[in-house]
Every structure is written in C-alpha cells, then in structure tokens.
Design a protein around this motif. Structure first.
Motif: not given
Ligand SMILES: [Zn+2]
Length: 525
Positions: A91-108, A146-152
């Motif tokens: 669903d475009g929603c995958s949890y890596a890669p995230f080089h900003s932990h802040d972005d990761f938390r918001k995405f979660v 890999v989801g295209n959301s973390p890529i974007r």
C-alpha cells in the motif's frame, strides 16, 4: 538423522497437480520427499498425517505486519492459518528507509490505524537494518517491498506537488538502494498520501528503476481516478506498459457501487496479458474491507504531513468544508464499524458503526469521525461493507489470482479476514462451494506467489526446497471468525513448519521464532 518426518499424508506439492501419498522429511532446513518403504528411516520426530493434507506453507501477498510482527512476534492470527511467509511493505506504506527519525515517527502515526503503533524492539533507518530486525524475532518469514511513500518523503517531502527532475533522480536512488539491500520491488497505495501525490509519470519512472533490478510493482490503485471503475486499473497497466515492470494489482474485487460488472474488470487484466503485459493480482475472500479511518478524509487534508492533518481534524472552522467533501459517504455510515481505540473512555465505541456512535453522542457522523481522530491521535481503524459477494468467487478462483489477506492486526474488532482468510478459502471456496479444486487453491497460496516474487526455493514441496510446511485436515478446516466475533483461531490446521522448525504443533503455538527476512538477490532465501 532427519529432524522431522511427516508421514502418510496426502502431499499436495503446490504445483496445482493432484496430490499423492508419501512422506515429507525435514533435513536441516530443507525438504526431502520420501516414497515407498520407510523402514530404516530415522527421524528425531515423526508426525502422523493420515487423513491430512501436507502442502507448502502459505504465502500472504498483502500483509500489514511490518511493525506489529516485531512487537508480537508469535504472530498467532496469521501463523495459525498456515501462513509461513508474508509480503510486507504494501500500500505504499513501508517503514524503511527513513533517515529522519522524526519523519519515521510521523509516518507511523499517520498510518497507525492501518499498521498499528506498537512498542518497537529497536531503531533502524536503512532497509538492511530494518530487515535485520526480523532475524530470530518472527514466527514467519517476511518478503519486503519498499513503499513509494517513504521514497517520496525522502525525495520530495510531505507536500502535494509534482517532483522536480532532480527529486525524481533522488527518489530513484533511494529505491535502488532499498532493492540492493533486499527489497523485491515497489508498492503503491494511491489513496494514501504522500505516496498518492505521485502522478503516473513519476510512478512509471520509478517502476523502470525497479524493473531494471528485477522487481515488481505491487499496487493498491488510485480508486478515485476517472470513472472509479476501470480507470484506476488502467493507470496500473499503463505504468506496466511504460516501464516494462511486472504489475501486481492487490485486493482486486468488485464493489456493489460499481457502474459495471466484474467481468469487465477481469477482462481488462486478461486483455493486458494477451497483449504481453505481465500482470497478476490477489484477492481476499470477504466482502468486508478495512483500513485506517483517515482514508475518509480528502487528499488536501494530508498536504504538508502530520502536523497539518492533526490541525485540520481539530479545527472547527474547517468542519463545514469537510462535511461537504465527506458527505457522499453518508449512505454507508451504517456499514462502517470502528475499532482500535486507545483511550478507555472510547472503548465503548469498539465494534460499533459510525451511525451508532453518532446516535449515542447525538452528533453528526462527520463530526464523530473527526472528533475521534483528534482524540485518538489518528489511530482509529474501521471495517466496512462494500465488496460484491456475488462476484467475489470470480476473483478468488480466477487463474491469475493469489491470496492477499490485507489483515490488520490491531483493535478488538478487526475484519474476520485477519483470522480467517486462508482457512475460509479451503472450507467455503473449495470444500463447500467447489469454486476451485484443492490443488488449485493451494497453488494460489504457495508456488504462484513464490514465482511472482521470485523466491527461488519456496512455495513447493520438492527436494531441496526450504521446509515451510502446512498440515491440515481438508474435511474439518474452517474459521469461526465473523465480523462480530473476529478474534477466533481457525480449526483443522494442525501443524505449521517454518524453516524446518515446528511453530504450530497439534494446533498449538510452540513459541518458536524461526522466521526471517528473505532478501532479494541472494541465491538462497
Ligand atoms: Zn492493505
């Protein structure tokens, strides 16, 4: 000496061929088929599979376990169904890669009504580190796309705008690195921002990159596009045509509200194959869908990301506009049942429809949705009616379909598919209604998805293949899970073996965590 001998069962090997009687041995992590006399065969353990079917472990082509599996590694709802490998990152929603932990938390947080927000056993940023998290910490194997959301998010950010040429190059580099670290392709979920802000050209360019590395394009299509019937799928096929990537349409089904029939939807896919496109799909065998409640919000509410969305749901000045934008859903408030409440005061809403909650609170349904999202920090999930039950068997039994549970692992009232997706196919679609043969159903659950993903040594019971094995009773297998009592384990699935180790033993979970991430590009997974 052999680790395990499963004898006297009907071996249905996953090819779609009829079964034969014999013994399946586990030698290390691998399968050995033994025929004829078993005298002199030494095994540490023998399982009597008389009157049972012995087949490869099932592969789920649409799993929402990317976070929950790390927090609840026994994975009871899924492994009890006979599932030994899951495709995560959908669903475009995958949890890596995230080089900003802040972005990761918001995405979660934005996706918490879909994939949960569990306590995690550690931190990661790259795909490699993320996949390492599953080693000896999961009851099943995972295959990652890999989801295209973390890529974007990495390349463009959270805004609703077109990517520049340079940003597109950045996104391609992120995708390339993800695949070099073990991802099997790219997913999209074109209802879910910010990945949904990508246009067809951007997705075609990214798919070209994924195709060059042997990946697939796994897509939850843009349901809002054009005629909202065939056009969303036409876009997926256009991306396949333009990039030469194998296309996999996920949760393909026909809605009761569609302006036309199911045959034209399936015809679209069949015609594309005749034309030379490599296209397949998965379906789940229920007329209930489920996702995060935020999907009801229009796309503009997500423009800018998490803080913006939190402000929108809480802003009284925007309510009239949202009532207008979300109004057309009004007819279905009765068929949308809420779940996954964290606050004790909201537990009374578990399993209730939005219409019921609106009555309880004497509020407008749109206000109910927005107030609850604000109160629960967006974590609410829901189950809804919408699939056409009459045409569902055409999808599930179609020769191009596999099984994708789309099982959400959160809330007290998940869709019954969370506990029942695979067994209900064996009981209802095969045994009771005979929409397909048992070997065909097993092929859809095993070798077909393994071939689609490119797994070199899984999905078949054949000498040298990895020992992922499911043993079930074809006469009794079934699921007691229903919409109102969804959290019930299946009946008749007695043994599940993952990488040669017994995870379900006589219907009971052993606690063994023998799963791991299977990485693309390794000769053996
Ligand atoms: Zn999904």
């Amino acid at each position: 000496m052999l680790e395990l001998l499963i004898r006297d069962g009907l071996i249905i090997d996953g090819t779609g061929n009829p079964g034969y009687y014999g013994a399946v041995a586990v030698d290390g992590e691998r399968v050995r088929i033994l025929r004829g006399d078993l005298d002199g065969v030494q095994a540490a353990r023998v399982i009597d599979a008389r009157r049972k079917v012995v087949c490869p472990g099932f592969i789920d082509m649409h799993a929402h376990s990317g976070l929950v599996l790390l927090a609840e590694p026994r994975h009871e709802p899924k492994v009890h169904q006979g599932i030994t490998t899951e495709l995560i990152g959908v669903d475009g929603c995958s949890y890596a890669p995230f080089h900003s932990h802040d972005d990761f938390r918001k995405f979660v947080q934005i996706n918490s009504g879909l994939d949960g927000n569990p306590p995690l056993p550690g931190r990661w940023s790259t795909v490699e580190q993320y996949l390492d998290m599953f080693t000896n910490r999961a009851a099943v194997n995972v295959v990652y796309i890999v989801g295209n959301s973390p890529i974007r998010i990495a390349g463009v950010g959270w805004d609703d705008r077109r990517a520049t040429a340079r940003e597109l190059d950045d996104m391609k580099a992120v995708l390339r690195a993800a695949m070099e670290e073990g991802a099997w392709g790219m997913s999209t979920g074109l209802d879910y921002p910010p990945g949904s802000y990508a246009d067809t050209a951007e997705l075609t360019a990214l798919s070209e990159q994924a195709a060059a590395l042997g990946g697939i394009y796994h897509t939850h299509v843009r349901y809002s596009l054009g005629d909202r019937y065939l056009d969303p799928f036409r876009e997926a096929l256009e991306i396949g045509r333009g990039s030469r990537i194998p296309v996999h349409i996920t949760h393909f089904y026909h809605r009761t509200t569609s302006p036309g029939g199911a045959s034209r939807m399936l015809g679209l896919v069949e015609d594309a194959r005749d034309e030379g496109l490599d296209v397949t799909f998965d379906s789940y065998p229920y007329n209930l869908s489920s996702t995060r409640l935020t999907i009801l919000l229009p796309q503009w509410t997500h423009d800018g990301g998490y803080e913006k969305l939190r402000a929108v749901v809480a802003d009284p000045a925007l309510r009239d506009r949202l009532r207008k934008d979300m109004g057309p859903r009004a007819s279905s408030w009765h068929d949308m049942w809420l779940t996954n409440f964290k606050k004790p005061a909201n537990h009374r809403f578990e399993g209730r429809s939005i219409a019921q909650v609106a009555d309880m609170l004497d509020r407008d349904p749109v206000d109910v949705v927005l107030d609850l999202l604000a109160d629960e920090d967006l974590e609410v999930s829901y189950v809804s009616a919408g699939g056409n039950l009459a045409t569902l068997p055409k999808f599930v039994s179609h020769p191009l379909s596999m099984v994708g549970s789309d099982a959400l692992l959160i809330g007290d009232y998940p869709s019954p598919r969370t506990y029942g997706c695979f067994p209900i196919i064996l009981s209802e679609y095969v045994r009771e209604e005979r929409f397909m043969s048992l070997p065909d159903a097993i092929r859809k659950m095993t070798s077909f998805p393994a071939q689609r993903l490119g797994l070199p040594d899984r999905g078949l019971l054949r000498d040298g293949f990895k020992a992922d094995i499911t043993v079930f009773d074809p006469r009794t297998v079934k699921t007691p899970a229903t919409r109102t009592q969804p959290k019930q384990l299946p009946v008749g699935i007695d043994y599940v073996v993952v990488n040669g180790q017994v995870v379900i033993d006589g219907g009971k979970h052993t606690g063994v965590l023998a799963g791991r991430a299977l990485r693309r590009g390794r000769a053996s997974t």
